[in-house]
Design an enzyme around this catalytic site. Structure first.
Site, PDB file in Angstrom:
ATOM      1  N   ALA A 135       0.837  -1.215   0.000  1.00 27.59           N
ATOM      2  CA  ALA A 135       0.000   0.000   0.000  1.00 27.59           C
ATOM      3  C   ALA A 135       0.858   1.246   0.000  1.00 27.59           C
ATOM      4  CB  ALA A 135      -0.917   0.020   1.229  1.00 27.59           C
ATOM      5  N   GLY A 136       0.763   1.998  -1.112  1.00 24.72           N
ATOM      6  CA  GLY A 136       1.457   3.275  -1.207  1.00 24.72           C
ATOM      7  C   GLY A 136       0.438   4.363  -1.474  1.00 24.72           C
ATOM      8  N   THR A 163      11.938   6.758   5.030  1.00 23.27           N
ATOM      9  CA  THR A 163      13.135   7.579   5.137  1.00 23.27           C
ATOM     10  C   THR A 163      13.445   7.860   6.603  1.00 23.27           C
ATOM     11  OG1 THR A 163      12.651   8.523   2.998  1.00 23.27           O
ATOM     12  CG2 THR A 163      14.110   9.809   4.424  1.00 23.27           C
ATOM     13  N   HIS A 354      25.104  18.715 -22.623  1.00 29.98           N
ATOM     14  CA  HIS A 354      26.467  18.351 -22.219  1.00 29.98           C
ATOM     15  C   HIS A 354      27.043  17.207 -23.065  1.00 29.98           C
ATOM     16  CE1 HIS A 354      25.768  20.748 -18.579  1.00 29.98           C
ATOM     17  NE2 HIS A 354      27.049  20.615 -18.299  1.00 29.98           N
ATOM     18  N   GLU A 379       5.744  11.605  -1.872  1.00 29.72           N
ATOM     19  CA  GLU A 379       4.730  12.539  -1.376  1.00 29.72           C
ATOM     20  C   GLU A 379       3.502  12.577  -2.302  1.00 29.72           C
ATOM     21  OE1 GLU A 379       7.296  12.389   0.081  1.00 29.72           O
ATOM     22  OE2 GLU A 379       7.865  14.043   1.352  1.00 29.72           O
ATOM     23  N   THR A 381       2.238  10.394  -5.956  1.00 31.14           N
ATOM     24  CA  THR A 381       2.772  10.370  -7.320  1.00 31.14           C
ATOM     25  C   THR A 381       2.179  11.520  -8.142  1.00 31.14           C
ATOM     26  OG1 THR A 381       1.010   8.961  -8.154  1.00 31.14           O
ATOM     27  CG2 THR A 381       2.951   7.832  -7.263  1.00 31.14           C
TER      28      THR A 381
END
Ligand SMILES: Cc1cc2nc3c(=O)[nH]c(=O)nc-3n(C[C@H](O)[C@H](O)[C@H](O)COP(=O)(O)OP(=O)(O)OC[C@H]3O[C@@H](n4cnc5c(N)ncnc54)[C@H](O)[C@@H]3O)c2cc1C
Length: 399
Positions: A135-136, A163, A354, A379, A381
């Site tokens: 679950a996210g 985190t 670059h 925080e 998607t």
């Protein structure tokens, strides 16, 4: 459950002095070591210590509890500047502040007095544990539970992608205190759960920290797994607000400042990638002139600059709205979506400008390019941000 806190302010001179101090620290202490820590994926203990000393772990905590009490606008400027140098550093204090703000906004007076002074100094550092293996985005689908057992809640379950969960000391953990509630969010609560035994320094009872997860970027910072097996949490100090069933609201409220922060990180990444591209395009020569004089490169630089500036303005708009109080899902969602998509685009375009050197670990573009995608996931998607924006638009403009 209303937020009755006073709105923080800071004078222009004080803000400038703070930003200058951070700039000096970035040049002197961070720039020389960021690549070393990032490439080794090593926890930057000395830099975390510096950030405690500068008060960043208490940046948004009110002065009465020992914090700096900064407005979100100043905070977003700090986050953008640090992200120009090394984005990971902002994760240490932002995850921590999401936890702290939940206590500051919704905690009981005893909880504020107990936790906030220790959060403000960084004596206790932590984060916000919402996500689980299954679950996210669907936060209401979490399976971690907590049941009352005398004076404690006992937590069972596991969290993933958290985190500050390996090196930290404490977490705000979203749990189900009533797994059968309908609608599901009514059965969710927020617990402040120490993960480290303060006396022994070992894992707290019932807590097993998993491994630090290997990641594409955002390295140095410990993002990991953590499991709870009947882990006891003091009910009086742990159940935020002293009331079950409010955890989902607290989590989504906490994510608002998280989104302003992530958007500000996007500004930092885009700004640095643009700066590098503008400089490089003037010194790299092809067909007898600097590539900055080729129209194909000018078209890229023009678009990169305009989108970076638009991101800065959207973040300012969201931070100011946050400082005025009330919910800011719409403003934070717009800033988060636009600034983070822009960060990825600008980093990619800068890498193309670059040429091969953009792909080299000896140039800064490569890390900016790897850092940017996280911002589109964390925080909430970016798919969800657009849905949140649309829902808010409709809610604020009924016919
Ligand atoms: C480096 C890192 C650090 C993190 N730190 C933390 C932390 O400190 N604390 C914490 O709690 N979590 C943390 N997370 C987890 C992060 O918040 C989740 O990864 C994020 O919320 C997405 O959840 P998910 O990965 O389970 O994706 P899922 O929810 O499985 O989504 C997969 C895809 O489906 C899309 N999707 C899902 N549902 C819908 C829908 N209804 N409509 C449209 N599209 C949908 C998503 O946008 C995505 O593209 C971290 C993640 C990373 C990578």
């Amino acid at each position: 459950m209303t937020d009755t806190l006073e709105r923080p302010t800071i004078s222009e001179a004080d803000e400038q002095a703070l930003l200058d101090a951070i700039d000096r620290w970035l040049v002197k202490k961070v720039a020389p070591v960021a690549d070393k820590y990032e490439q080794a994926d090593e926890y930057p203990t000395e830099l975390v210590h510096d950030m405690c000393e500068m008060g960043l772990f208490g940046a948004l905590i009110e002065p009465q509890w020992g914090g700096l009490g900064l407005p979100a606008l100043t905070y977003s400027r700090i986050v953008a500047r640090i992200s120009e140098e090394w984005m990971s550093l902002t994760g240490f204090f932002n995850s921590h502040l999401m936890m702290a703000l939940i206590v500051q906004k919704f905690g009981t007076p005893a909880q504020k007095d107990h936790w906030l002074p220790r959060f403000a100094t960084g004596e206790l550092r932590g984060g916000l544990a919402l996500t689980e293996p299954d679950a996210g985005t669907d936060l209401q689908g979490i399976r971690t539970t907590a049941r009352k057992d005398g004076d404690v809640y006992r937590i069972n379950g596991s969290k993933l992608w958290i985190t500050n969960c390996i090196e930290g000391d404490i977490l705000a953990v979203l749990v189900k205190t009533n797994p059968n509630a309908e609608p599901r969010h009514r059965g969710m609560s927020m617990l402040i759960a120490p993960t480290r035994d303060m006396e022994t320094g070992k894992e707290a009872e019932g807590v097993s920290r998993g491994r630090k997860l290997p990641k594409l970027c955002y390295r140095g910072i410990d993002t990991g797994a953590i499991a709870f097996d009947d882990a006891p949490v003091d009910a009086r100090l742990g159940l935020v607000g002293g009331e079950e069933g409010k955890g989902f609201l607290m989590a989504t409220g906490g994510l608002e400042i998280g989104r302003v922060n992530v958007a500000a990180r996007g500004v930092g990444i885009a700004r640095r990638a643009l700066k590098e591209a503008v400089a490089y395009a003037q010194v790299r020569t092809t067909m007898g002139k600097p590539i900055a004089q080729h129209q194909a490169i000018q078209l890229k630089l023009g678009e990169m600059a305009a989108k970076t500036r638009a991101s800065e303005l959207l973040v300012e708009d969201a931070a100011k709205a946050y400082d005025r109080g009330g919910r800011v899902d719409l403003e934070a969602g717009m800033a988060k979506w636009f600034a983070t998509e822009t960060a990825f685009e600008v980093a990619t375009e800068s890498m193309r400008i670059h040429g091969a050197y953009g792909y080299s670990k000896e140039f800064p573009i490569e890390r900016l390019y790897r850092d940017a995608p996280l911002l589109m996931i964390g925080e909430g998607t970016n798919e969800m941000q657009r849905i949140i924006i649309a829902r808010q638009l409709i809610a604020r403009n009924p016919v």
